[in-house]
Scaffold this motif. Structure first.
Motif, PDB file in Angstrom:
ATOM      1  N   LEU A  10       0.678  -1.535  -0.177  1.00  0.00           N
ATOM      2  CA  LEU A  10       0.043  -0.177   0.091  1.00  0.00           C
ATOM      3  C   LEU A  10       0.812   1.260   0.020  1.00  0.00           C
ATOM      4  N   LEU A  11       1.971   1.432   0.674  1.00  0.00           N
ATOM      5  CA  LEU A  11       2.729   2.221   0.929  1.00  0.00           C
ATOM      6  C   LEU A  11       3.376   2.490  -1.148  1.00  0.00           C
ATOM      7  N   ASP A  12       3.771   1.725  -1.995  1.00  0.00           N
ATOM      8  CA  ASP A  12       4.188   1.966  -2.727  1.00  0.00           C
ATOM      9  C   ASP A  12       2.923   2.756  -3.529  1.00  0.00           C
ATOM     10  N   LEU A  13       1.806   2.185  -3.449  1.00  0.00           N
ATOM     11  CA  LEU A  13       0.789   2.180  -4.361  1.00  0.00           C
ATOM     12  C   LEU A  13       0.265   3.805  -4.109  1.00  0.00           C
ATOM     13  N   LEU A  14       0.832   4.682  -2.373  1.00  0.00           N
ATOM     14  CA  LEU A  14       0.605   5.525  -2.296  1.00  0.00           C
ATOM     15  C   LEU A  14       1.818   6.603  -2.544  1.00  0.00           C
ATOM     16  N   LEU A  15       2.724   6.282  -2.723  1.00  0.00           N
ATOM     17  CA  LEU A  15       3.793   6.317  -3.386  1.00  0.00           C
ATOM     18  C   LEU A  15       3.219   7.202  -4.472  1.00  0.00           C
ATOM     19  N   THR A  41      -5.023  17.421 -11.166  1.00  0.00           N
ATOM     20  CA  THR A  41      -3.337  18.631 -10.532  1.00  0.00           C
ATOM     21  C   THR A  41      -1.808  17.975 -10.198  1.00  0.00           C
ATOM     22  N   GLN A  42      -1.617  16.062 -10.603  1.00  0.00           N
ATOM     23  CA  GLN A  42      -0.361  16.173 -10.710  1.00  0.00           C
ATOM     24  C   GLN A  42      -0.090  16.202  -9.252  1.00  0.00           C
ATOM     25  N   ARG A  43      -0.546  16.535  -8.256  1.00  0.00           N
ATOM     26  CA  ARG A  43       0.185  16.812  -7.080  1.00  0.00           C
ATOM     27  C   ARG A  43      -0.024  14.807  -6.509  1.00  0.00           C
ATOM     28  N   ARG A  44       1.038  14.826  -5.797  1.00  0.00           N
ATOM     29  CA  ARG A  44       1.744  14.348  -5.091  1.00  0.00           C
ATOM     30  C   ARG A  44       1.252  13.629  -3.129  1.00  0.00           C
ATOM     31  N   MET A  45       1.917  12.953  -2.629  1.00  0.00           N
ATOM     32  CA  MET A  45       1.384  13.402  -1.222  1.00  0.00           C
ATOM     33  C   MET A  45       2.920  13.115  -0.750  1.00  0.00           C
ATOM     34  N   SER A  46       2.877  14.518   0.461  1.00  0.00           N
ATOM     35  CA  SER A  46       3.872  14.687   1.202  1.00  0.00           C
ATOM     36  C   SER A  46       4.861  13.615   2.321  1.00  0.00           C
ATOM     37  N   THR A  47       5.499  13.507   2.172  1.00  0.00           N
ATOM     38  CA  THR A  47       6.282  12.474   3.101  1.00  0.00           C
ATOM     39  C   THR A  47       4.862  12.464   4.922  1.00  0.00           C
ATOM     40  N   SER A  48       4.102  13.980   5.323  1.00  0.00           N
ATOM     41  CA  SER A  48       3.389  14.115   6.039  1.00  0.00           C
ATOM     42  C   SER A  48       1.794  13.485   5.900  1.00  0.00           C
ATOM     43  N   GLU A  49       1.245  13.688   4.887  1.00  0.00           N
ATOM     44  CA  GLU A  49       0.562  13.424   4.319  1.00  0.00           C
ATOM     45  C   GLU A  49       0.266  12.598   4.014  1.00  0.00           C
ATOM     46  N   LEU A  50       1.311  11.575   3.213  1.00  0.00           N
ATOM     47  CA  LEU A  50       1.552  10.212   3.294  1.00  0.00           C
ATOM     48  C   LEU A  50       0.828   9.183   4.709  1.00  0.00           C
ATOM     49  N   ARG A  51       1.703  10.357   5.425  1.00  0.00           N
ATOM     50  CA  ARG A  51       1.641   9.703   7.330  1.00  0.00           C
ATOM     51  C   ARG A  51       0.460   9.327   7.930  1.00  0.00           C
ATOM     52  N   ASP A  52      -0.471  10.836   7.417  1.00  0.00           N
ATOM     53  CA  ASP A  52      -1.505  10.833   8.244  1.00  0.00           C
ATOM     54  C   ASP A  52      -2.272   9.395   7.281  1.00  0.00           C
ATOM     55  N   ASN A  53      -2.307   9.463   5.535  1.00  0.00           N
ATOM     56  CA  ASN A  53      -2.882   8.920   5.615  1.00  0.00           C
ATOM     57  C   ASN A  53      -2.989   7.155   5.839  1.00  0.00           C
ATOM     58  N   LEU A  54      -1.538   6.860   5.833  1.00  0.00           N
ATOM     59  CA  LEU A  54      -1.309   5.314   6.242  1.00  0.00           C
ATOM     60  C   LEU A  54      -1.481   5.182   7.641  1.00  0.00           C
ATOM     61  N   LEU A  55      -1.319   6.421   9.185  1.00  0.00           N
ATOM     62  CA  LEU A  55      -2.098   5.891   9.758  1.00  0.00           C
ATOM     63  C   LEU A  55      -3.779   5.639   9.911  1.00  0.00           C
ATOM     64  N   THR A  56      -4.217   6.448   9.112  1.00  0.00           N
ATOM     65  CA  THR A  56      -5.623   5.885   9.088  1.00  0.00           C
ATOM     66  C   THR A  56      -6.255   5.016   8.484  1.00  0.00           C
ATOM     67  N   PHE A  57      -5.241   3.967   7.732  1.00  0.00           N
ATOM     68  CA  PHE A  57      -5.634   3.062   7.071  1.00  0.00           C
ATOM     69  C   PHE A  57      -5.301   1.703   8.580  1.00  0.00           C
ATOM     70  N   ILE A  58      -3.852   2.660   8.565  1.00  0.00           N
ATOM     71  CA  ILE A  58      -3.884   1.348   9.791  1.00  0.00           C
ATOM     72  C   ILE A  58      -5.018   1.489  10.763  1.00  0.00           C
ATOM     73  N   VAL A  59      -5.601   2.607  11.965  1.00  0.00           N
ATOM     74  CA  VAL A  59      -6.478   3.223  12.562  1.00  0.00           C
ATOM     75  C   VAL A  59      -7.540   2.160  12.615  1.00  0.00           C
ATOM     76  N   ALA A  60      -7.831   2.460  10.897  1.00  0.00           N
ATOM     77  CA  ALA A  60     -10.037   2.016  10.792  1.00  0.00           C
ATOM     78  C   ALA A  60      -9.078   0.710   9.841  1.00  0.00           C
ATOM     79  N   GLY A  61      -8.120   0.738   9.176  1.00  0.00           N
ATOM     80  CA  GLY A  61      -8.433  -1.136   8.747  1.00  0.00           C
ATOM     81  C   GLY A  61      -8.137  -2.360   9.300  1.00  0.00           C
ATOM     82  N   HIS A  62      -7.709  -2.142  10.529  1.00  0.00           N
ATOM     83  CA  HIS A  62      -7.645  -3.395  11.671  1.00  0.00           C
ATOM     84  C   HIS A  62      -8.632  -3.356  12.631  1.00  0.00           C
TER      85      HIS A  62
END
Length: 456
Positions: free
Chosen positions: A239-244, A251-272
């Motif tokens: 999932l991290l590779d796919l989000l990177l 807009t061709q915008r990509r997620m910064s490290t902090s934006e990636l982290r916040d969304n990954l933690l969302t998936f971790i908290v909610a996902g499990h």
């Protein structure tokens, strides 16, 4: 107020005792700290809308047409409430779960390809492997009572961490798991200041308790992301590779490290957490109704034999899927949502003014007598192929454009694990140890889900 015991109504699993008389501000605070669902009035199970005032005006909505308006047709006029944002922001920042407007839109567009059917199916082997490990672990408890909620939390956390940070040495899973549990148990509880509508800049003491654990978790996640940027080639994309690789096509915008982290933690908290809850409640319901369990076991055995379920087996497991659907109806993990009205509106004939709190009590929606026949009864066949119900009468993953991006991931995982376990074991309720449904951040079984396990 005592929990309604299963024996109080023949054939009815545990449910939440709802309000039958006014509570006032202090009573609402005390009840909300223990179980937010006990703030729902009993009359909400028989009406499309209930309105009132504590400090602010509020409306509880159980009407599918009105919910479609809130979640889809006029979604911009009903942003997530300030209380929701205050509770969640310490853990998941401004991730797509709580972001609004353009900031939400671009994140959702960038992340959407990661959750395409093809990519979700490609993560199936991780779920199958975790189901096999769970079966082996549960098999060691044969002949004695087991807290299957704890077992499912362990299993789903293995899945979400494996599909999020595969091979990530910087990712201390135990530390992250501890931080998440501490956050849900204390920080995510409703504060008295939330009930009275105090502004967000006034500190909530309970949300300071787990600050250091959350900061450590975020630092760990940031390091894992930076490590991956430097050495991206590690085998099958996770999932991290796919989000990177994700990019907003507009807009061709990509997620910064902090934006990636916040969304990954969302998936971790909610996902499990949410999938573990769905599975624990599904197993409780199977223990509650042995005939349903036998039918699901026969289906699972015929499809799987002695092996764990895979994505390819899902079409042969329709009844197991219906058990998951019915567990999500009776015990939806996200059982209570809240919005703040931004514009004047009318819902079910009631005037809604800017600033009003609009509550979406999913627990009450899923048990509303106007929408579901005999709603407190466990009946997986409600979701048989010929069943009909309004799309906005059933909202375990929300609805409209902000429907949970990981819904297909969660359902795929839940059916794979449930079918694997039911094919091998028989689960029986332990007398006197039925769970109590309690909502803090999610609808948890207080006291655990204790079942006796026998190899079938």
């Amino acid at each position: 107020m005592d929990m309604i015991a299963p024996g109080a109504e023949a054939g009815v699993p545990v449910r939440v005792p709802l309000v039958t008389k006014p509570m006032g501000v202090w009573g609402s605070f005390q009840t909300g700290r223990q179980n937010v669902l006990e703030l729902i009035p009993e009359i909400a199970l028989h009406q499309p809308i209930v309105s009132g005032r504590t400090v602010k005006r509020w409306h509880m909505v159980m009407d599918p047409g009105a919910l479609r308006r809130i979640l889809k047709d006029r979604v911009e006029d009903y942003p997530k409430s300030d209380v929701t944002k205050m509770i969640l922001r310490p853990a998941i920042g401004d991730s797509m779960f709580i972001a609004e407007g353009a900031h939400w839109h671009w994140q959702r567009r960038a992340a959407a390809p990661a959750f395409s059917p093809r990519n979700v199916q490609a993560l199936g082997p991780v779920m199958t492997a975790a189901a096999e490990i769970a079966a082996e672990r549960i098999g060691q408890t044969e002949g004695r009572a087991t807290n299957v909620f704890d077992e499912m939390v362990t299993t789903t956390f293995q899945v979400i961490s494996d599909v999020t940070f595969a091979g990530g040495r910087a990712f201390d899973r135990e530390a992250v798991h501890h931080a998440i549990n501490s956050y849900i148990e204390s920080t995510a509880r409703v504060s008295f200041l939330d009930i009275v509508g105090a502004p967000s800049w006034i500190p909530r003491p309970s949300r300071l308790v787990t600050g250091s654990a959350m900061r450590a978790m975020k630092t760990m996640a940031d390091q894992a992301i930076e490590d991956r940027r430097g050495a991206p080639d590690h085998g099958i994309p996770d999932l991290l590779d796919l989000l990177l690789d994700g990019e907003d096509p507009e807009t061709q915008r990509r997620m910064s490290t902090s934006e990636l982290r916040d969304n990954l933690l969302t998936f971790i908290v909610a996902g499990h957490e949410t999938t573990a809850l769905s599975l624990a409640w599904a197993l409780y319901l199977c223990g509650f109704d042995p005939a349903v369990q036998d039918r699901a076991r026969d289906e699972a055995k015929a499809a799987l034999g002695d092996r764990a379920a895979t994505v390819a087996d899902l079409p042969a497991l329709p009844f197991c899927r219906r058990i998951v659907d019915e567990a999500l109806r009776m015990y939806p993990p996200a059982a209570f949502l809240s919005r703040t009205a931004r514009a004047k509106d009318r819902l079910c004939g009631r005037e809604v003014l800017p600033g009003d709190t609009v509550m979406l009590p999913i627990y009450a929606l899923h048990r509303n007598h106007l929408l579901w026949p005999d709603p407190h009864r466990f009946d997986p066949d409600r979701f048989a192929g010929d069943a009909s119900y309004d799309r906005f009468a059933y909202l375990p993953f929300g609805g409209g454009p902000r429907i949970c991006i990981g819904a297909s991931f969660a359902l795929q995982e839940a059916v794979i694990i449930l079918a694997t376990l039911l094919a091998r074991f028989r689960f029986t309720r332990v007398p006197g140890r039925d769970p109590r449904p309690v909502l803090i951040l999610t609808l948890r079984p207080e006291g655990g889900v204790w079942l006796s396990v026998e190899r079938d």
